[in-house]
Design a protein around this motif. Sequence first.
Motif, mmCIF file in Angstrom:
data_model
loop_
_atom_site.group_PDB
_atom_site.id
_atom_site.type_symbol
_atom_site.label_atom_id
_atom_site.label_comp_id
_atom_site.label_asym_id
_atom_site.label_seq_id
_atom_site.Cartn_x
_atom_site.Cartn_y
_atom_site.Cartn_z
ATOM 1 N N GLY A 83 0.787 -1.226 0.000
ATOM 2 C CA GLY A 83 0.000 0.000 0.000
ATOM 3 C C GLY A 83 0.817 1.273 0.000
ATOM 4 O O GLY A 83 0.260 2.361 -0.197
ATOM 5 N N LEU A 212 -1.843 -0.809 -8.810
ATOM 6 C CA LEU A 212 -0.745 -1.696 -8.445
ATOM 7 C C LEU A 212 -0.547 -2.689 -9.571
ATOM 8 O O LEU A 212 -1.507 -3.305 -10.051
ATOM 9 N N TRP A 261 -2.640 -5.188 -0.953
ATOM 10 C CA TRP A 261 -3.167 -3.821 -1.104
ATOM 11 C C TRP A 261 -4.672 -3.833 -0.883
ATOM 12 O O TRP A 261 -5.135 -4.348 0.143
#
Length: 397
Positions: A83, A212, A261
């Motif tokens: 994250g 991501l 994440w």
Amino acid sequence: MSTYRPRAVVIGAGIAGLSTALRLHQAGWDVLVVERTPSRRPGGYAVTFAGVGYDAAERMGILPELVKRHITPDRMDYVRPDGRTRFSVPGRTVRALVGERSLNLLRGDIEDVLYRAVTAQAPGQGPDAVEIRFGTSIAGVEQDPDGVDVTLDDGTVERADLLVGADGLHSATRRLVLGPEDDLRLDLNHMAGVFTLDTLPDGVEPGVTASLTDTGRTLAVVSLGADRAVAFFGYRTERPMDELADGPQVALPRAYGDMGWVAPDVLDQLTRAESVYFDTISQMVVDRWSQGRVVLLGDAAWCVTLFAGYGSALAVAGADALGAALERHPDDLPTALREWEAEIRPEAERKQQLGRQIKGLYAPAGPFGVWLRDLPLRLASWRPVSALLQRRLQLSS
């Protein structure tokens, strides 16, 4: 003076179908739009709308409404699996990168603008109305020198001067006229999935686009404010049609279950999603886009893929060009379709080639590929470069 109005049946109420309906109506045609889904589909991934599509939207009168739907994030964050942010690109820099006469739009918003424009053209049930018939599919096509008979799955037969297959990558119109999809489809060995989120996941700020990428897969969350967000999945696979058959509720958790994440939150919301776009990333390689009184348009004809980032714009441009060709040759359909294809095909094939060339950067399999893909954005995020881009935007506005 003749009062005859030519009639078109358009299969598909997506961007290609609705823009075709609008443009043909503007050209003086009566139009029936047939859509297999029971209602309009919301959401969709974000696209860049520019070039010939932007010009076409301006000519068709829908550009002001599209401009209202333009989305530019306050910031673009590229994150790590835990994250933490790898780097960020400010919103003003993103706007400068997009440039003039270019919009960032959700596919669903483009459809909504087109739908509103089409229905505004047809507020009543008079002879000038554009009819949209949901929950109906094409079942058969028969042509003769004077017209085309379109059989629908409710048993009705619609007679028309022109049938437009704008029913997407897996076009039933194309299959009925040109044969099996497998003979024409070029798979690029990637999948894409999109759905609207109920709530913005913790770790993504309102107004921010965060993504991501790791091990051949990308997850992005596009926040459009406090009450609207979209999740986007894109990943590599050697078995795209098997993934498609498994469906998003099986394939996406399998591909993203260990990502980290915000993936657990997003996958949890997937189980409650009412509508999910999930499909292969494929192109259609079709030698000729028309046969007699049947013409293919949009993804049914070419499908440049989201790698090229131009499909929505090209669909609107194709519809505009088709309407213009029919206006030039109102009594010569073969010539109109031939000129239309000669105008659109070079651009479509250039964008297809671009999509094939850059597919490796979409969801890179390893760290070097991610670094290479992100290099231009990293440079843009560097403060001196960002300031220069923003200054250019100020001077051009």
